[in-house]
Design a protein around this motif. Structure first.
Motif, mmCIF file in Angstrom:
data_model
loop_
_atom_site.group_PDB
_atom_site.id
_atom_site.type_symbol
_atom_site.label_atom_id
_atom_site.label_comp_id
_atom_site.label_asym_id
_atom_site.label_seq_id
_atom_site.Cartn_x
_atom_site.Cartn_y
_atom_site.Cartn_z
ATOM 1 N N MET A 127 0.842 -1.192 0.000
ATOM 2 C CA MET A 127 0.000 0.000 0.000
ATOM 3 C C MET A 127 0.878 1.243 0.000
ATOM 4 O O MET A 127 1.830 1.337 0.772
ATOM 5 N N THR A 128 0.573 2.168 -0.868
ATOM 6 C CA THR A 128 1.304 3.427 -0.964
ATOM 7 C C THR A 128 0.393 4.566 -0.537
ATOM 8 O O THR A 128 -0.788 4.597 -0.914
ATOM 9 N N ARG A 129 0.922 5.512 0.235
ATOM 10 C CA ARG A 129 0.148 6.699 0.564
ATOM 11 C C ARG A 129 0.289 7.692 -0.584
ATOM 12 O O ARG A 129 1.393 8.146 -0.896
ATOM 13 N N ILE A 130 -0.823 8.027 -1.206
ATOM 14 C CA ILE A 130 -0.842 8.886 -2.385
ATOM 15 C C ILE A 130 -1.671 10.121 -2.090
ATOM 16 O O ILE A 130 -2.819 10.011 -1.636
ATOM 17 N N ALA A 131 -1.106 11.277 -2.340
ATOM 18 C CA ALA A 131 -1.837 12.538 -2.242
ATOM 19 C C ALA A 131 -2.104 13.036 -3.657
ATOM 20 O O ALA A 131 -1.164 13.249 -4.430
ATOM 21 N N ILE A 132 -3.367 13.178 -4.008
ATOM 22 C CA ILE A 132 -3.740 13.732 -5.297
ATOM 23 C C ILE A 132 -4.205 15.158 -5.058
ATOM 24 O O ILE A 132 -5.189 15.385 -4.337
ATOM 25 N N LEU A 133 -3.507 16.108 -5.633
ATOM 26 C CA LEU A 133 -3.838 17.511 -5.424
ATOM 27 C C LEU A 133 -4.883 17.943 -6.431
ATOM 28 O O LEU A 133 -4.641 17.964 -7.639
ATOM 29 N N GLY A 134 -6.061 18.273 -5.904
ATOM 30 C CA GLY A 134 -7.192 18.639 -6.736
ATOM 31 C C GLY A 134 -8.375 17.744 -6.429
ATOM 32 O O GLY A 134 -8.220 16.628 -5.900
ATOM 33 N N ALA A 185 4.056 9.299 -0.090
ATOM 34 C CA ALA A 185 5.169 8.762 -0.873
ATOM 35 C C ALA A 185 5.053 9.181 -2.330
ATOM 36 O O ALA A 185 6.053 9.287 -3.041
ATOM 37 N N VAL A 186 3.806 9.393 -2.767
ATOM 38 C CA VAL A 186 3.527 9.831 -4.131
ATOM 39 C C VAL A 186 2.576 11.010 -4.063
ATOM 40 O O VAL A 186 1.562 10.967 -3.349
ATOM 41 N N VAL A 187 2.908 12.073 -4.781
ATOM 42 C CA VAL A 187 2.042 13.236 -4.905
ATOM 43 C C VAL A 187 1.686 13.397 -6.371
ATOM 44 O O VAL A 187 2.572 13.420 -7.230
ATOM 45 N N VAL A 188 0.397 13.471 -6.666
ATOM 46 C CA VAL A 188 -0.062 13.623 -8.050
ATOM 47 C C VAL A 188 -0.537 15.055 -8.244
ATOM 48 O O VAL A 188 -1.438 15.523 -7.533
ATOM 49 N N ASN A 189 0.063 15.751 -9.193
ATOM 50 C CA ASN A 189 -0.373 17.097 -9.523
ATOM 51 C C ASN A 189 -1.522 17.030 -10.515
ATOM 52 O O ASN A 189 -1.313 16.864 -11.714
ATOM 53 N N ALA A 190 -2.745 17.155 -10.004
ATOM 54 C CA ALA A 190 -3.933 17.213 -10.849
ATOM 55 C C ALA A 190 -4.564 18.596 -10.773
ATOM 56 O O ALA A 190 -5.771 18.760 -10.968
ATOM 57 N N LEU A 191 -3.731 19.585 -10.483
ATOM 58 C CA LEU A 191 -4.176 20.972 -10.435
ATOM 59 C C LEU A 191 -4.143 21.584 -11.827
ATOM 60 O O LEU A 191 -3.457 21.068 -12.726
ATOM 61 N N GLY A 232 4.977 25.952 -2.389
ATOM 62 C CA GLY A 232 4.772 26.319 -0.998
ATOM 63 C C GLY A 232 4.367 25.172 -0.098
ATOM 64 O O GLY A 232 4.028 25.399 1.069
ATOM 65 N N LEU A 233 4.410 23.944 -0.608
ATOM 66 C CA LEU A 233 3.938 22.801 0.174
ATOM 67 C C LEU A 233 5.098 21.976 0.727
ATOM 68 O O LEU A 233 6.161 21.886 0.102
ATOM 69 N N PRO A 234 4.891 21.311 1.869
ATOM 70 C CA PRO A 234 5.942 20.487 2.477
ATOM 71 C C PRO A 234 6.002 19.086 1.877
ATOM 72 O O PRO A 234 5.817 18.080 2.568
ATOM 73 N N VAL A 235 6.281 19.027 0.574
ATOM 74 C CA VAL A 235 6.395 17.722 -0.086
ATOM 75 C C VAL A 235 7.630 17.014 0.463
ATOM 76 O O VAL A 235 8.727 17.576 0.463
ATOM 77 N N PRO A 236 7.497 15.779 0.951
ATOM 78 C CA PRO A 236 8.643 15.097 1.553
ATOM 79 C C PRO A 236 9.782 14.897 0.558
ATOM 80 O O PRO A 236 9.556 14.627 -0.630
ATOM 81 N N GLY A 237 11.002 15.003 1.034
ATOM 82 C CA GLY A 237 12.148 14.704 0.190
ATOM 83 C C GLY A 237 12.099 13.265 -0.295
ATOM 84 O O GLY A 237 11.797 12.362 0.471
ATOM 85 N N GLY A 238 12.362 13.067 -1.570
ATOM 86 C CA GLY A 238 12.328 11.726 -2.144
ATOM 87 C C GLY A 238 10.969 11.294 -2.639
ATOM 88 O O GLY A 238 10.854 10.234 -3.277
ATOM 89 N N ALA A 239 9.924 12.066 -2.351
ATOM 90 C CA ALA A 239 8.596 11.698 -2.839
ATOM 91 C C ALA A 239 8.568 11.735 -4.355
ATOM 92 O O ALA A 239 9.261 12.535 -5.001
ATOM 93 N N VAL A 240 7.754 10.860 -4.935
ATOM 94 C CA VAL A 240 7.541 10.852 -6.380
ATOM 95 C C VAL A 240 6.426 11.845 -6.683
ATOM 96 O O VAL A 240 5.322 11.733 -6.154
ATOM 97 N N LEU A 241 6.718 12.825 -7.520
ATOM 98 C CA LEU A 241 5.730 13.824 -7.914
ATOM 99 C C LEU A 241 5.291 13.529 -9.342
ATOM 100 O O LEU A 241 6.058 13.684 -10.288
ATOM 101 N N VAL A 242 4.073 13.054 -9.481
ATOM 102 C CA VAL A 242 3.538 12.673 -10.787
ATOM 103 C C VAL A 242 2.783 13.870 -11.355
ATOM 104 O O VAL A 242 1.757 14.292 -10.801
ATOM 105 N N ASP A 243 3.269 14.398 -12.461
ATOM 106 C CA ASP A 243 2.666 15.579 -13.074
ATOM 107 C C ASP A 243 1.827 15.151 -14.271
ATOM 108 O O ASP A 243 2.359 14.669 -15.271
ATOM 109 N N VAL A 244 0.507 15.343 -14.168
ATOM 110 C CA VAL A 244 -0.398 14.959 -15.262
ATOM 111 C C VAL A 244 -1.038 16.178 -15.912
ATOM 112 O O VAL A 244 -1.980 16.037 -16.694
#
Length: 205
Positions: free
Chosen positions: A1-8, A56-62, A73-85
């Motif tokens: 299981m991965t903790r995923i933050a989807i922004l938007g 662990a994963v942040v998805v940019n859906a903004l 301006g966000l505290p994205v953890p170091g090493g997190a995967v930032l998925v830009d869609v």
């Protein structure tokens, strides 16, 4: 299981969230104004900063024109995967792209500069939202990123979203996001030629 933050909390975010929850991931939606009804069963909605803190994963859906300002301006953890869609474009009166906001570069590269400790991967920005999950059409999901392990994580997430491995194409480093983002201004002429039908970019091979 991965903790995923989807922004938007718009159509892209909610389309991606459901299958990721069904695949066993812990998914939180980041919102500027959290509250009210949770749009996807099994998710929670939190302020942007709270959503990304342990992801662990942040998805940019903004929207692409707001993404750099919000994410920087966000505290994205170091090493997190930032998925830009997203696509960062200028739009005309019809809401369709007329040009790129980062000509000679890309939104993905701007996000990497803003968040140097994150590992940015570009994908899923060359298709209508209805094709991002279990696509019925033979579209291609491109991968652009400088970190091989981060791209492997995104490949796994694409599998969870119903993508066959032979429809995922690794283009190389993050600089190649310039090419896939360059597709955005072609959407307007294509819509005017075909009508409002869902479509995406595909490589025949």
């Amino acid at each position: 299981m991965t903790r995923i933050a989807i922004l938007g909390t718009g159509s892209v975010a909610t389309t991606l969230a459901g299958p990721l929850v069904a695949s066993g991931h812990s998914v939180v939606l980041g919102s500027r104004l959290p509250g009210g009804t949770v749009p996807v069963a099994g998710t929670t909605v939190q302020p942007f900063a709270d959503a990304v803190q342990q992801a662990a994963v942040v998805v940019n859906a903004l929207p692409g024109d707001a993404a750099v300002a919000v994410l920087s301006g966000l505290p994205v953890p170091g090493g997190a995967v930032l998925v830009d869609v997203a696509n960062a474009v200028h739009t005309g009166p019809d809401g369709l792209a007329t040009g790129l906001r980062y000509p000679g570069g890309s939104l993905a590269e701007e996000l990497q500069r803003a968040l140097p400790a994150a590992r940015v991967v570009k994908t899923l920005n060359t298709m209508h939202v209805s094709l991002m999950v279990r696509p019925a059409a033979p579209v291609t999901a491109f991968l652009s990123g400088d970190d091989a392990d981060a791209k492997a994580v995104v490949r796994t997430l694409l599998t969870d979203l119903g993508w066959a491995s032979d429809r995922v194409l690794d283009l190389g480093g993050l600089v190649t996001a310039r090419w896939v983002e360059g597709f955005a201004p072609a959407i307007g002429p294509t819509v005017r030629a075909l009508g409002p039908v869902p479509f995406g970019l595909a490589i025949a091979h």
